[in-house]
Each structure stands twice: as structure tokens, then as C-alpha cells.
Design a protein around this motif. Structure first.
Motif, short mmCIF file in Angstrom:
data_model
loop_
_atom_site.label_atom_id
_atom_site.label_comp_id
_atom_site.label_asym_id
_atom_site.label_seq_id
_atom_site.Cartn_x
_atom_site.Cartn_y
_atom_site.Cartn_z
N THR A 167 -2.22 13.97 -3.82
CA THR A 167 -2.98 15.23 -3.21
C THR A 167 -2.72 15.03 -1.74
N ASN A 168 -2.36 13.41 -1.13
CA ASN A 168 -1.89 13.26 0.70
C ASN A 168 -1.35 14.50 1.29
N PRO A 169 -2.26 15.22 2.25
CA PRO A 169 -1.71 15.96 3.25
C PRO A 169 -1.33 15.10 3.85
N VAL A 170 -0.84 14.24 4.50
CA VAL A 170 -0.13 14.09 5.49
C VAL A 170 1.14 13.58 5.74
N LYS A 171 1.95 14.24 5.67
CA LYS A 171 3.42 13.73 5.69
C LYS A 171 4.33 12.76 7.18
N TYR A 172 5.19 12.44 6.63
CA TYR A 172 5.58 11.39 7.88
C TYR A 172 7.30 12.30 8.29
N LEU A 173 8.25 12.01 8.86
CA LEU A 173 9.41 12.74 8.91
C LEU A 173 10.49 10.88 9.10
N MET B 41 0.91 -0.99 -0.27
CA MET B 41 -0.14 -0.10 -0.21
C MET B 41 0.54 1.52 -0.30
N ILE B 42 1.86 0.91 0.28
CA ILE B 42 3.20 2.58 0.53
C ILE B 42 2.96 3.41 1.33
N ALA B 43 2.74 2.43 1.74
CA ALA B 43 2.66 3.22 3.90
C ALA B 43 3.68 3.93 3.90
N ASP B 44 3.96 5.06 4.16
CA ASP B 44 4.74 5.62 5.30
C ASP B 44 4.96 5.46 6.60
N GLY B 45 4.00 4.98 7.14
CA GLY B 45 4.05 4.06 8.92
C GLY B 45 2.33 3.75 8.44
N ILE B 46 2.41 2.90 9.86
CA ILE B 46 1.26 2.23 10.43
C ILE B 46 1.41 2.71 11.59
N LYS C 122 -8.37 -9.13 20.36
CA LYS C 122 -9.26 -10.32 19.68
C LYS C 122 -8.41 -10.51 18.27
N LEU C 123 -8.26 -9.01 17.62
CA LEU C 123 -7.60 -9.19 16.57
C LEU C 123 -5.89 -7.77 16.63
N LEU C 124 -5.71 -7.51 15.50
CA LEU C 124 -4.58 -6.48 15.00
C LEU C 124 -4.96 -5.27 14.71
N LEU C 125 -5.29 -4.47 15.20
CA LEU C 125 -5.94 -3.41 14.36
C LEU C 125 -4.48 -2.44 14.09
N THR C 126 -5.30 -1.59 12.72
CA THR C 126 -4.11 -1.28 12.18
C THR C 126 -4.75 0.25 11.19
N ASP C 127 -4.03 1.18 11.33
CA ASP C 127 -4.34 2.75 11.23
C ASP C 127 -3.12 2.48 10.13
N ILE C 128 -3.49 2.85 8.62
CA ILE C 128 -2.58 2.58 8.12
C ILE C 128 -2.08 3.91 6.52
N GLY C 129 -3.00 4.92 7.38
CA GLY C 129 -3.46 6.17 6.54
C GLY C 129 -4.28 5.95 5.70
N HIS C 130 -5.44 7.33 5.72
CA HIS C 130 -6.31 7.82 4.56
C HIS C 130 -6.06 7.21 3.43
N PHE C 131 -5.15 7.96 2.73
CA PHE C 131 -4.98 8.34 1.55
C PHE C 131 -4.61 7.19 1.42
N GLU C 132 -3.12 6.06 2.34
CA GLU C 132 -3.06 4.81 1.31
C GLU C 132 -4.01 4.14 1.14
#
Length: 364
Positions: A358-364, A263-268, A319-329
Motif C-alpha cells: 500500500t505504499n503510494p510513493v514510487k521511484y523511477l 529497510m528495503i528503501a528505493d531512495g534516500i 551536527k548530524l546526518l539527517l536522513t529521509d528514507i520514506g514514510h512507508f519504509e
């Protein structure tokens, strides 16, 4: 080709009736009667995307997220929404948004998400409620096939993987016409009894007017008796999120690295590891915290979504692995799907994938 012709194809891909009530989909800016010079497909119709559309001679921008979402009383250019709209209007550019109309489609956002990860045996995670209706009508046996088939052609009688579904029963109908009546069977002022077929079909509620039109056009009676009911059944092929399986299970860390790569995610961000293998995975592109319990109930080993808040990670309840990969991603391949769909349906026409990120979220 006019913009309205492109819109017809887009509505085949993502019927606007599938959208959530809170959403704002469809043609947001522009005149559908305008001749289309080209289509630019993007994730967000921001000002830089409108500039790109001008440069590439595209007067229709098809976006996933609606640039006009909440109510707006002034367009003065004071924020990014108003600036984009002003620029679109000044340059005669139309904007069309699909958003949850494509979210809820069985081949839409979440199927694209599953396909990107290689998940199989997929099904809807949160089926759509209050979307199915039933029509009951009555006619003589010799007219039954014509009426039934006409309603099927209009979209009635589809249940899951089956078409032309109906229930038919025999009975006796009675009626007596007044002085203004013109009965096909029987005479005015006389009580008529006739053998009739009761036909019952279900359909998606946005098809109601089309199905009624088919019923009236093919029924032999002067006055057509019919009833329409709202059903509480969930629609198993329309809804938010999806759940599927990997062919081979994997460790939690390997799973997260796999998702990050695909998903080409810069952070999870994720909940605590549980020391279990990941095979059954639920996904929901965009903001999906409301479906955490659905994912748990469905037996998912992991749930991939976005926009999770601090306390919502507790809802994993070990009960499960809950994962946030980013909205745009989580939605990043949606615009590619739209481009591919339009190119298959509209040949020899400029359908262009936006190059703007147009992804407004950037990662350091």
C-alpha cells in the motif's frame, strides 16, 4: 471468538491511551460483538486490502494507519477513504487502527525500526509528557498493606524498571462524623484522632479509574480521603522515536547503503556529509521532523525519519546526518510485528499478513 476479544489483545500490545491527541485509533468500522472469522493485518486499510480480506474470509482488518483520520460528513465513494469504508461496511468487515498507540510504545514502531538495524542500548527519543499522575491517600497501619498492594495490582507504583514503588509516612488523622456517618473507628459527633499511614503512588493517567476502584474496595473507612495530582515528569518508557547505537561505527556512505538494504528503501534523501563516523543513531518512524532537535540534543550522529521538507534539511546544522528514507519504509516491519504478536497470544486462529503493497510513493 468475538472481535472484541481480538481488540483486548491489541490493546495489550498498544494501549489506546498511549496515542497522540490528534490521532484516531481503535475500532473505526464495525461491531465488536461480531464473531471473528479471521484477522488480516496491513499497513493501510485501502480498498484493495478490503478485497483481500473478503477473499481470505477475514472480517477484521487491523491496520497501522487509520483509514479514517480527519472528520468525514458523507460516505459516497468519491475518494479512496470513502470507497474503502463503503466496501468494508457492505462486507461486514471491521477495521481497527493502532497508529500512534504503537508509535509511543517502548516495544513498538521505533523499537522495531531499531531492531531491524541492529541498534542496541535503545531508549525513547521524545518522552511523553502530561501522562503521569500521583495519588495520595491515608489509612490506619493495619489496612495499609492491603490498600497499597491492591493499588499495585491495579497498575500503580511502576517507575521505569521498578514495580511496587510507593512512599509512606506516619502521621495523625482527625475527623468527626455527623448524624449520618458510620465511622469504623470512633463514634458519631466525637472528634477522633488516629495514627495513619500516608501512601503516595504514581501511575499512568489512563489507569486512574481502575486504581480508584481498587482503593475504594480495599479501604476500611466509610469515606476515603485521597488526592490526585498531575505531574510534569516525562514518561521515560513511553514516547516517540528512539535512539540507540551500533556495535561498530561505519562511514556515512556505508551507513546509508546499510539502511537502504535493511529497510528495503528505493531512495534516500539526506543532508550534507560531515566526514564523521556513524555510531549513535536516532530513529522516528513516519513523519519525524519535529524531533530533529531532540536527535541533536541526544548526541545522535544520524537521524532516520521521513517526510522531511526542503528547509528542514538545514536544521541538521552540520551536527548530524539527517536522513529521509520514506514514510512507508520507516514503518515497513510494523505489520509483521503485529502479526507475530497476535499469533503468540491467539493460538489456532487465522492471523494473516496482508500481501498488498500500500505504499503510494514510487521511484523511477
Amino acid at each position: 471468538m468475538k472481535i472484541k476479544n481480538i481488540i483486548s489483545v491489541l490493546e495489550e500490545m498498544a494501549p489506546l491511551a498511549y496515542a497522540e491527541d490528534f490521532d484516531n485509533v481503535g475500532l473505526l468500522v464495525g461491531d465488536s460483538e461480531t464473531e471473528c472469522t479471521g484477522v488480516l493485518v496491513c499497513h493501510d486499510a485501502l480498498e484493495n486490502v478490503i478485497d483481500e480480506a473478503v477473499a481470505k474470509n477475514c472480517n477484521l482488518v487491523v491496520c497501522f494507519h487509520p483509514i479514517l483520520f480527519s472528520g468525514i460528513k458523507k460516505i459516497t465513494g468519491k475518494n479512496y477513504v470513502e470507497r474503502a469504508i463503503l466496501k468494508a461496511i457492505k462486507n461486514d468487515i471491521a477495521i481497527f487502527a493502532v497508529h500512534t498507540a504503537l508509535d509511543n510504545h517502548s516495544q513498538g514502531v521505533n523499537k522495531i525500526f531499531c531492531d531491524a538495524l541492529g541498534l542496541t542500548n535503545t531508549k525513547i527519543l521524545v518522552p511523553k509528557n502530561n501522562f503521569i499522575q500521583k495519588l495520595v491517600t491515608y489509612t490506619v497501619p493495619e489496612n495499609a498493606d492491603k490498600v497499597r498492594n491492591a493499588m499495585f495490582e491495579a497498575g500503580a507504583g511502576t517507575i521505569g524498571n521498578y514495580e511496587n514503588c510507593s512512599f509512606n509516612s506516619e502521621g495523625t488523622g482527625t475527623y468527626k462524623g455527623n448524624a449520618n456517618s458510620n465511622p469504623v473507628i470512633g463514634e458519631r459527633h466525637e472528634l477522633t484522632k488516629t495514627q495513619e499511614i500516608k501512601i503516595e503512588v504514581t501511575f499512568e493517567k489512563h489507569l486512574q479509574s481502575r486504581i480508584l476502584k481498587a482503593l475504594f474496595a480495599n479501604h476500611i473507612y466509610e469515606e476515603v480521603a485521597y488526592e490526585i495530582y498531575n505531574l510534569e515528569n516525562s514518561h521515560q518508557n513511553i514516547g516517540l522515536g528512539m535512539i540507540g547505537e551500533f556495535e561498530n561505527e561505519m562511514d556515512e556512505k556505508d551507513f546509508l547503503h546499510f539502511v537502504k538494504y535493511k529497510m528495503i528503501a528505493d531512495g534516500i534523501r539526506h543532508s550534507a556529509f560531515l566526514g564523521k563516523k556513524i555510531k549513535k543513531v536516532a530513529v522516528l518512524g513516519g513523519s519525524g521532523s519535529f524531533a530533529i532537535r531532540n536527535a541533536i540534543s541526544a548526541g545522535a550522529d544520524a537521524f532516520l525519519t521521513a517526510d522531511l521538507k526542503y528547509h528542514q534539511f538545514y536544521e541538521a546544522e552540520n551536527k548530524l546526518l539527517l536522513t529521509d528514507i520514506g514514510h512507508f519504509e520507516s514503518e515497513r516491519y510494523t505489520k509483521n510485528y503485529i502479526v507475530d504478536y497476535l499469533r503468540k497470544k491467539i493460538l489456532n486462529f487465522a492471523i494473516i499478513l496482508s500481501e498488498e503493497n500500500t505504499n503510494p510513493v514510487k521511484y523511477l
